[in-house]
Design an enzyme around this catalytic site. Structure first.
Site, PDB file in Angstrom:
ATOM      1  N   TRP A 322      -6.771   9.075  20.706  1.00  0.00           N
ATOM      2  CA  TRP A 322      -7.370   7.971  21.463  1.00  0.00           C
ATOM      3  C   TRP A 322      -8.860   8.219  21.729  1.00  0.00           C
ATOM      4  O   TRP A 322      -9.447   7.599  22.591  1.00  0.00           O
ATOM      5  CB  TRP A 322      -6.640   7.796  22.792  1.00  0.00           C
ATOM      6  CG  TRP A 322      -5.276   7.200  22.662  1.00  0.00           C
ATOM      7  CD1 TRP A 322      -4.938   5.891  22.805  1.00  0.00           C
ATOM      8  CD2 TRP A 322      -4.055   7.873  22.360  1.00  0.00           C
ATOM      9  NE1 TRP A 322      -3.590   5.709  22.607  1.00  0.00           N
ATOM     10  CE2 TRP A 322      -3.017   6.904  22.330  1.00  0.00           C
ATOM     11  CE3 TRP A 322      -3.715   9.208  22.091  1.00  0.00           C
ATOM     12  CZ2 TRP A 322      -1.686   7.221  22.068  1.00  0.00           C
ATOM     13  CZ3 TRP A 322      -2.394   9.515  21.820  1.00  0.00           C
ATOM     14  CH2 TRP A 322      -1.399   8.537  21.818  1.00  0.00           C
ATOM     15  N   CYS A 358      -0.181   3.623  20.010  1.00  0.00           N
ATOM     16  CA  CYS A 358       1.157   3.142  20.388  1.00  0.00           C
ATOM     17  C   CYS A 358       1.765   2.185  19.370  1.00  0.00           C
ATOM     18  O   CYS A 358       2.958   2.281  19.067  1.00  0.00           O
ATOM     19  CB  CYS A 358       1.128   2.519  21.778  1.00  0.00           C
ATOM     20  SG  CYS A 358       0.219   0.962  21.905  1.00  0.00           S
ATOM     21  N   HIS A 417       0.859  -2.237  25.844  1.00  0.00           N
ATOM     22  CA  HIS A 417       1.510  -1.036  25.333  1.00  0.00           C
ATOM     23  C   HIS A 417       2.668  -1.486  24.455  1.00  0.00           C
ATOM     24  O   HIS A 417       3.353  -2.472  24.765  1.00  0.00           O
ATOM     25  CB  HIS A 417       2.008  -0.149  26.472  1.00  0.00           C
ATOM     26  CG  HIS A 417       2.636   1.130  26.007  1.00  0.00           C
ATOM     27  ND1 HIS A 417       2.129   1.878  24.972  1.00  0.00           N
ATOM     28  CD2 HIS A 417       3.748   1.794  26.421  1.00  0.00           C
ATOM     29  CE1 HIS A 417       2.887   2.935  24.774  1.00  0.00           C
ATOM     30  NE2 HIS A 417       3.879   2.911  25.635  1.00  0.00           N
ATOM     31  N   ASP A 440      10.527   4.657  23.725  1.00  0.00           N
ATOM     32  CA  ASP A 440       9.072   4.749  23.563  1.00  0.00           C
ATOM     33  C   ASP A 440       8.732   6.070  22.892  1.00  0.00           C
ATOM     34  O   ASP A 440       9.017   7.139  23.423  1.00  0.00           O
ATOM     35  CB  ASP A 440       8.393   4.659  24.929  1.00  0.00           C
ATOM     36  CG  ASP A 440       6.893   4.418  24.832  1.00  0.00           C
ATOM     37  OD1 ASP A 440       6.342   4.598  23.730  1.00  0.00           O
ATOM     38  OD2 ASP A 440       6.280   4.068  25.853  1.00  0.00           O
ATOM     39  N   GLU A 529       9.366 -13.000  38.901  1.00  0.00           N
ATOM     40  CA  GLU A 529       8.456 -12.379  39.871  1.00  0.00           C
ATOM     41  C   GLU A 529       8.523 -13.101  41.221  1.00  0.00           C
ATOM     42  O   GLU A 529       8.449 -14.326  41.286  1.00  0.00           O
ATOM     43  CB  GLU A 529       7.014 -12.435  39.353  1.00  0.00           C
ATOM     44  CG  GLU A 529       6.724 -11.460  38.230  1.00  0.00           C
ATOM     45  CD  GLU A 529       6.580 -10.028  38.720  1.00  0.00           C
ATOM     46  OE1 GLU A 529       6.826  -9.778  39.915  1.00  0.00           O
ATOM     47  OE2 GLU A 529       6.216  -9.164  37.907  1.00  0.00           O
ATOM     48  N   GLU A 534      14.270  -9.894  42.369  1.00  0.00           N
ATOM     49  CA  GLU A 534      13.211  -9.007  41.864  1.00  0.00           C
ATOM     50  C   GLU A 534      12.748  -8.053  42.952  1.00  0.00           C
ATOM     51  O   GLU A 534      12.534  -6.862  42.712  1.00  0.00           O
ATOM     52  CB  GLU A 534      12.045  -9.857  41.340  1.00  0.00           C
ATOM     53  CG  GLU A 534      10.954  -9.056  40.637  1.00  0.00           C
ATOM     54  CD  GLU A 534       9.805  -8.715  41.556  1.00  0.00           C
ATOM     55  OE1 GLU A 534       8.990  -7.834  41.193  1.00  0.00           O
ATOM     56  OE2 GLU A 534       9.709  -9.321  42.645  1.00  0.00           O
ATOM     57  N   TYR A 603      -7.651   0.765  25.634  1.00  0.00           N
ATOM     58  CA  TYR A 603      -6.506  -0.123  25.846  1.00  0.00           C
ATOM     59  C   TYR A 603      -5.437   0.541  26.697  1.00  0.00           C
ATOM     60  O   TYR A 603      -4.571  -0.118  27.270  1.00  0.00           O
ATOM     61  CB  TYR A 603      -5.925  -0.583  24.507  1.00  0.00           C
ATOM     62  CG  TYR A 603      -4.943   0.367  23.876  1.00  0.00           C
ATOM     63  CD1 TYR A 603      -3.574   0.230  24.071  1.00  0.00           C
ATOM     64  CD2 TYR A 603      -5.380   1.425  23.080  1.00  0.00           C
ATOM     65  CE1 TYR A 603      -2.676   1.104  23.494  1.00  0.00           C
ATOM     66  CE2 TYR A 603      -4.490   2.291  22.498  1.00  0.00           C
ATOM     67  CZ  TYR A 603      -3.135   2.126  22.711  1.00  0.00           C
ATOM     68  OH  TYR A 603      -2.251   3.004  22.138  1.00  0.00           O
TER      69      TYR A 603
END
Length: 770
Positions: A322, A358, A417, A440, A529, A534, A603
């Site tokens: 990065w 990513c 991401h 991930d 949201e 939530e 980013y």
């Protein structure tokens, strides 16, 4: 190596004492053997059915197992020729592995551009065996053996013995004769839906009244066993054929990048069926050093692959970078697909490929999982939090003057991401947690000592059950943590002054099934949201975090602050303009000082440079909506830009009358131009096709040493075009020639690589005729 058939005489010489034969007796034995051979030749002429000729073309090496008394009335045998004639041996094996054949079509492996035998577990396949003589069901026996790994063991399911039965049953390793034609037999072989995946070595063992023989291992008959999303009993079963076509069989995907207000899309060539990619994927598993016995569990396999896609600690596929400096490797923004990366990895015998970020990690991960048979998709999350202290909150620390304290702000918010979802049952978790699992492979934080993350049940993340494995807390923080602002007091302690509850996890996106449209899957990760469900999920999750007692925060009062952007936002090379809106909902006047700071950030949310600070005094009248035009000139940010980077405007202030704190951060990117790709003429398999590639430099400066990267599955292999310099604001075009090798809808991808401008790419659809 081949095992030779041994006679009883040979075996009887192995004992406590060595066998010593005088020279004169050896001469007599040689004469007797010659006479016996002459007799045998005469008998074959008189009665060929009783004394058949030995088949010298037998490819099988037999190992004779008899008692020490030998045969023929207990007398020792002087040679093995008679036994070879009656011993049951395998002469050839035909796995019927043609790409268009019955096996690979039924197993949905006909798209693999490989001549290997590729099947899926939990399903039968057919094979032919040619024997040295017809098989007798009364006196002969036969079984198959499959071995995988360095130390195959029956108890660990890496050495499989497949018996011959009358009729195969589901869920077992079994084989049955479905057709017999003289010396040839067709077998139907079944595997259980829990079988270990990977590459198996196949041998056949036969037993008859005269002994036992084992065929020689032939690498051409190795079997690749994959997961089976078409099998209801497989843990990766997916019941929608449209979704199987998309998440297993589609070799072209898309990922999304940018900011919540400026979402960009880019095609990615997965190429899971390209020749050599399956071998590369199995090599990645082998390189992990994990025991083969665990390769039947998709939870374990995807966790291993998650760790192996990145390089820290295990020399995985890709080395992350990065820094913005990519000498000695390839800039992450240049990659357009996985094939080149995986082939380079296996060619170097497992040295990490340079470099990835990513979206590259996620693209390669999708390729590997789809290749191995696990339904998988690439997912982009906008405003993605990186929680570094397991607080399940994203914390921003300010000093007494409301300026950010950079060295304390370890938590970061990535503009976007990219990770993955994969589909599987989760018998290791409470019921209801199967289905899509977040994984991930970007190395951020360690999980049980390895740089991996997941699989985390989306159902668990949505409900805030962050205590469930694997890594649900980290994924929850990425998509649903509250952003809390802390101000330093005079005594050095910090007080919570403000929070933003709807910032993280916006527009979570993946490619739609069957189209190139963006599919918003935010509701799979969290409830709406601000809804009661939530907030309950957030409170549940934060109760397990390191700052459970500080999670709640004072609510804003009567003044609100919002930043907006017109259209798709500014283009790189031009000035950036935003609108700041303050709304006073009270019936009284409100005064404040608004602090502004503009930073260039990667980013990943990591700070790169501050390009401007300002301070504005405002007097808001009762019920007034006040708008400020904010602009940033190109000259102020041009020398600070980074690839995939963005600009972040941080605003903060305190209302003089009520001490209410206002704070927000608005991230926006500078749009880059597309590469335009246009085919010239009709695309036909085997015929040359011209393609025009066009691009316009948006910057008021020269682009130095420009390289175009072009690739397309079934069109041409990935290669570079060294173009040279492109003048300021200049438009260029070039023509590329290719010869399509596969029919049907294809995509041609191109990207641009140069120091001054990144994230420039293009894609076009090409329909190739037979």
């Amino acid at each position: 190596m081949p095992v030779e058939t041994r006679s009883i005489r040979d075996r009887s010489a192995v004992g406590r004492f060595p066998s010593v034969t005088p020279k004169f007796l050896e001469d007599e034995e040689e004469e007797d053997a010659e006479e016996e051979n002459a007799c045998q030749r005469w008998l074959r002429k008189v009665c060929p059915c009783c004394c058949p000729e030995t088949n010298d073309d037998d490819i099988t090496d037999g190992l004779l197992k008899k008692n020490e008394n030998g045969i023929n009335g207990g007398k020792p045998v002087t040679g093995g020729s008679e036994l070879d004639e009656v011993l049951l041996k395998v002469q050839s094996i035909d796995l019927m592995k043609s790409k268009s054949g019955e096996n690979r079509t039924a197993h949905h492996t006909n798209l693999y551009q490989s001549d290997d035998f590729i099947i899926r577990r939990g399903q039968t396949f057919l094979m032919w065996i040619t024997l040295s003589r017809p098989f007798s069901h009364d006196t002969d026996k036969l079984h198959l053996q499959l071995k995988t790994g360095p130390l195959p063991t029956v108890s660990k399911r890496t050495h499989v013995i497949i018996p011959l039965v009358e009729e195969v049953k589901d869920g077992r390793w079994e084989a049955a004769v479905v057709r017999q034609d003289d010396k040839k037999m067709m077998l139907s072989v079944n595997s259980p839906p829990t079988a270990v995946i990977g590459r198996y070595q196949l041998t056949v063992e036969t037993t008859s009244a005269n002994g036992q023989a084992v065929s020689t291992h032939d690498p051409a008959n190795d079997i690749y066993m994959l997961f089976n999303p078409w099998c209801e009993d497989d843990a990766v079963f997916l019941d929608s054929e449209d979704e199987r076509q998309e998440y297993v069989l589609n070799d072209i995907g898309r990922y999304y990048y940018g900011t919540p207000n400026q979402i960009g899309a880019r095609a990615w060539s997965h190429g899971q069926f390209d020749d050599g990619i399956l071998a590369a994927c199995v090599f990645v598993l082998e390189k992990s050093g994990t025991p083969r016995s665990g390769w039947g569990d998709p939870v374990n396999v995807v966790r291993v692959i998650s760790a192996m896609i990145n390089s820290p600690g295990d020399s995985g596929v890709l080395e992350g970078n990065w820094s913005g400096e990519y000498s000695g490797g390839t800039s992450p923004t240049v990659w357009s697909g996985s094939v080149e990366i995986l082939k380079e990895y296996i060619k170097s015998n497992g040295n990490p490929v340079k470099y990835g970020q990513c979206w590259v990690f996620a693209g390669v991960f999708t390729t590997v999982l789809r290749c191995l048979g696990v339904p998988c998709r690439t997912v982009s999350n906008f405003s993605s939090a990186h929680d570094t202290d397991v607080s399940l909150t994203t914390d921003v620390y300010l000093d007494e003057n409301l300026d950010p304290i950079d060295h304390l702000n370890a938590d970061s918010i990535w503009n976007f991401h990219v990770w993955n979802d994969c589909w599987m049952a989760r018998p290791d978790l409470p019921p209801g947690n199967g289905g899509w699992q977040a994984v991930d492979s970007t190395p951020q934080e360690t999980s049980q000592g390895s740089y991996c993350c997941g699989p985390a049940s989306l159902a668990a993340v949505r409900s805030g059950q962050v205590f469930l494995k694997h890594d649900c807390s980290f994924v929850f923080a990425e998509v649903n943590s509250d952003k809390i602002y802390w101000q330093r007091n005079l005594d050095g302690t910090f007080s919570q002054i403000y929070s933003e509850k709807k910032l993280m996890g916006r527009f979570i996106s993946t490619k739609a099934v069957g189209t190139d449209e963006r599919n918003d899957i935010t509701d799979l990760y969290k409830h709406t949201e601000g809804s009661v469900q939530e907030r309950i999920a957030v409170e549940t999750a934060c109760s397990y975090g390191s700052k459970a007692e500080a999670y709640s925060c004072p609510a804003a009062k009567d003044v609100s602050l919002e930043v907006t952007m017109d259209g798709e936002g500014p283009e790189i090379g031009s000035d950036a303009e935003l609108t700041i809106t303050l709304r006073n909902d009270s019936s009284e006047q409100r005064m404040l000082i608004l602090h502004g700071q503009v930073d260039v950030i990667y980013y990943t949310g990591v700070h790169k440079a501050t390009v401007r600070k300002d301070r504005t005094e405002l007097d808001l009248q009762p019920n007034e909506v006040h708008s400020l035009k904010w602009s940033l000139e190109y000259k102020n940010y041009k020398d600070q830009l980074v690839d995939q980077g963005a600009l972040m405007l941080t605003l903060s202030g305190r209302i003089k009358e009520t001490q209410q704190v206002l704070a927000t951060q608005f991230i926006f990117r500078l749009r880059t131009p597309d590469i335009i790709i246009k085919p010239i003429g009709k695309a036909v398999v085997g015929e040359k096709l011209a393609v025009k590639i066009s691009f316009t430099n948006p910057l008021p400066q020269v682009l130095k040493a420009v390289i175009f990267h072009v690739e397309g599955l079934g069109l041409l292999t990935a290669h570079k075009i060294h173009y040279g310099d492109i003048a300021s604001r200049a438009s260029v075009s070039l023509t590329e020639h290719l010869v399509p090798s596969l029919p049907g809808p294809r995509k041609l991808l191109a990207s641009l690589d140069c120091k001054q401008l990144t994230q420039v790419h293009g894609v076009t659809d090409i329909m190739v005729e037979e």
